[in-house]
Enzyme design. Structure first.
Site, PDB file in Angstrom:
ATOM      1  N   GLU A   1       7.373   3.604   2.620  1.00 23.76           N
ATOM      2  CA  GLU A   1       8.348   2.538   2.813  1.00 23.76           C
ATOM      3  C   GLU A   1       9.308   2.566   1.633  1.00 23.76           C
ATOM      4  OE1 GLU A   1       5.043   1.827   2.615  1.00 23.76           O
ATOM      5  OE2 GLU A   1       4.568   1.576   4.734  1.00 23.76           O
TER       6      GLU A   1
ATOM      7  N   CYS B   1       1.221  -6.145   1.483  1.00 22.75           N
ATOM      8  CA  CYS B   1       0.249  -5.452   0.673  1.00 22.75           C
ATOM      9  C   CYS B   1      -0.646  -6.370  -0.119  1.00 22.75           C
ATOM     10  CB  CYS B   1       1.022  -4.598  -0.308  1.00 22.75           C
ATOM     11  SG  CYS B   1       0.291  -3.061  -0.610  1.00 22.75           S
TER      12      CYS B   1
ATOM     13  N   LYS C   1       1.221   3.258  -3.175  1.00 22.95           N
ATOM     14  CA  LYS C   1       2.034   2.067  -3.294  1.00 22.95           C
ATOM     15  C   LYS C   1       1.663   1.078  -2.210  1.00 22.95           C
ATOM     16  CE  LYS C   1       6.332   0.116  -4.435  1.00 22.95           C
ATOM     17  NZ  LYS C   1       7.763   0.144  -4.191  1.00 22.95           N
ATOM     18  N   CYS C   2       2.010   1.408  -1.030  1.00 28.90           N
ATOM     19  CA  CYS C   2       1.610   0.511   0.019  1.00 28.90           C
ATOM     20  C   CYS C   2       1.701   1.088   1.414  1.00 28.90           C
ATOM     21  CB  CYS C   2       2.371  -0.784  -0.065  1.00 28.90           C
ATOM     22  SG  CYS C   2       1.238  -2.107   0.177  1.00 28.90           S
ATOM     23  N   GLY C   3       0.680   1.841   1.732  1.00 29.07           N
ATOM     24  CA  GLY C   3       0.570   2.286   3.110  1.00 29.07           C
ATOM     25  C   GLY C   3      -0.153   1.203   3.891  1.00 29.07           C
TER      26      GLY C   3
END
Ligand SMILES: *[C@@H]1O[C@H](CO)[C@@H](O)[C@H](O)[C@H]1NC(C)=O
Length: 168
Positions: A79, A91, A42-44
């Site tokens: 998150e 992101c 997803k969004c690291g």
């Protein structure tokens, strides 16, 4: 689904999917040093691993380094809740220079064949399973996984080992 090797000898025996679903034959990377990383799907991207990976890539891509990033969401979302929108924003603005492939699983029965292969090394106390996002494998110019690092190991601290493999 691409056919996978029954008795792989190196990472060059594998075919993976890019983010658009096209086959990518890893044989195309023959002769390169590879840093293979599982990233949060997803969004690291707010994670400083990304910044450091980009720094390494900038510095060594002309000397034979390729970074291959595989999104995997087997490790929960880093998150959650109200942070989502902020994260999403960061992101979409973040640009990695290195290729990010199709989402895979890295542990369990459905683990990507490439990851099953990477994990077969003698990793001692690190153990077989990938612990979390940003586990790192260094692959030498012969397609062999020669080093593996914990997710907590910062990309920049691999620089010494990386230079050794690049022969510089
Ligand atoms: C890289 O990501 C892992 C897993 O989220 C984290 O534990 C580690 O602190 C991060 N390292 C850096 C340098 O950001």
């Amino acid at each position: 689904m691409a056919t996978q090797p029954t008795n792989p000898k190196s990472v060059y025996d594998f075919v993976v999917k890019d983010a658009k679903g096209n086959d990518v034959d890893l044989a195309a990377y023959n002769g390169k040093v590879l840093l293979i990383v599982n990233v949060a799907s997803k969004c690291g991207m707010t994670n400083s691993n990304y910044t450091e990976l980009n720094q390494l890539y900038e510095k060594y891509k002309d000397k034979g380094l390729e970074i291959l990033a595989f999104p995997c969401n087997q490790f929960g979302e880093e998150e959650t809740g109200t942070n989502d929108q902020i994260t999403e924003f960061v992101c979409t603005r973040f640009k990695s220079e290195f290729p990010i492939f199709d989402k895979i699983e890295v542990n369990g029965e459905n683990a990507a064949p490439l990851y099953k292969f990477l994990k077969t090394g003698k990793w001692g106390i690190i153990g077989d399973d990938i612990q979390w996002n940003f586990a790192k494998f260094l692959v030498d110019k012969n397609g062999q996984a020669v080093d593996r690092y914990y997710p907590t190991t910062s990309p920049l601290s691999l620089e010494r080992d990386l230079k050794k493999l690049l022969g510089i």
